[in-house]
Design a protein around this motif. Sequence first.
Motif, PDB file in Angstrom:
ATOM      1  N   ALA A  41       0.869  -1.178   0.000  1.00  0.00           N
ATOM      2  CA  ALA A  41       0.000   0.000   0.000  1.00  0.00           C
ATOM      3  C   ALA A  41       0.903   1.224   0.000  1.00  0.00           C
ATOM      4  N   ASP A  42       0.323   2.372  -0.273  1.00  0.00           N
ATOM      5  CA  ASP A  42       1.059   3.635  -0.280  1.00  0.00           C
ATOM      6  C   ASP A  42       0.472   4.557   0.770  1.00  0.00           C
ATOM      7  N   ALA A  43       1.325   5.074   1.649  1.00  0.00           N
ATOM      8  CA  ALA A  43       0.920   6.100   2.611  1.00  0.00           C
ATOM      9  C   ALA A  43       1.387   7.436   2.041  1.00  0.00           C
ATOM     10  N   ASN A  44       0.451   8.332   1.749  1.00  0.00           N
ATOM     11  CA  ASN A  44       0.755   9.602   1.083  1.00  0.00           C
ATOM     12  C   ASN A  44       0.787  10.760   2.073  1.00  0.00           C
ATOM     13  N   PHE A  85       5.157  13.242  -0.809  1.00  0.00           N
ATOM     14  CA  PHE A  85       5.918  12.001  -0.852  1.00  0.00           C
ATOM     15  C   PHE A  85       5.049  10.829  -0.424  1.00  0.00           C
ATOM     16  N   THR A  86       5.512   9.634  -0.769  1.00  0.00           N
ATOM     17  CA  THR A  86       4.806   8.392  -0.469  1.00  0.00           C
ATOM     18  C   THR A  86       5.778   7.435   0.203  1.00  0.00           C
ATOM     19  N   ILE A  87       5.315   6.765   1.246  1.00  0.00           N
ATOM     20  CA  ILE A  87       6.128   5.694   1.811  1.00  0.00           C
ATOM     21  C   ILE A  87       5.434   4.370   1.512  1.00  0.00           C
ATOM     22  N   PRO A  88       6.212   3.380   1.079  1.00  0.00           N
ATOM     23  CA  PRO A  88       5.632   2.074   0.765  1.00  0.00           C
ATOM     24  C   PRO A  88       5.368   1.289   2.043  1.00  0.00           C
ATOM     25  N   LEU A  89       4.229   0.640   2.094  1.00  0.00           N
ATOM     26  CA  LEU A  89       3.861  -0.206   3.227  1.00  0.00           C
ATOM     27  C   LEU A  89       3.688  -1.618   2.697  1.00  0.00           C
ATOM     28  N   THR A  90       4.781  -2.375   2.654  1.00  0.00           N
ATOM     29  CA  THR A  90       4.774  -3.719   2.096  1.00  0.00           C
ATOM     30  C   THR A  90       5.009  -4.726   3.209  1.00  0.00           C
TER      31      THR A  90
END
Length: 147
Positions: A41-44, A85-90
Amino acid sequence: MLIFLFFSLLFNCTVTEKPEFIGVENIKVVDSNIKTITLSADANFINPNDVGGTLKTDDLKVYINDTEVAKFETKSFDVPSKKNFTIPLTVAVATDSIINNKSLGGLLGSLISQRLKVQYKGEIDYKVFGYSSSYSVDKTQNIKVKL
């Protein structure tokens, strides 16, 4: 002279507000097999400040069909200044962690329909110069999965 330069830089930098959390989007299955399901998912965010900081996902959990199946390990992300910016939540979830007595019927129904109810829930922590704050995350999405 050096003290003047320090205070000039200190007061000209914007650090007055924490980055704005836009939300979690694009929950999807990246990979799936009989042993694991890898979700992303992407946290924006938007950071209006002249300085960055760090974001940590220690208190963020993943639920599938209302059963907690994973917790994010300690991960720090650098926050860029003055930027969206976006942080990946994998996260990789062991398929056997999804199966328990109370969720077996729901899981079987989900596997037959190839749809899972995935929820990212918890907090993302922000830190900069000794200041800290948290963002509450609660995003649920039904996703398609192929095993």
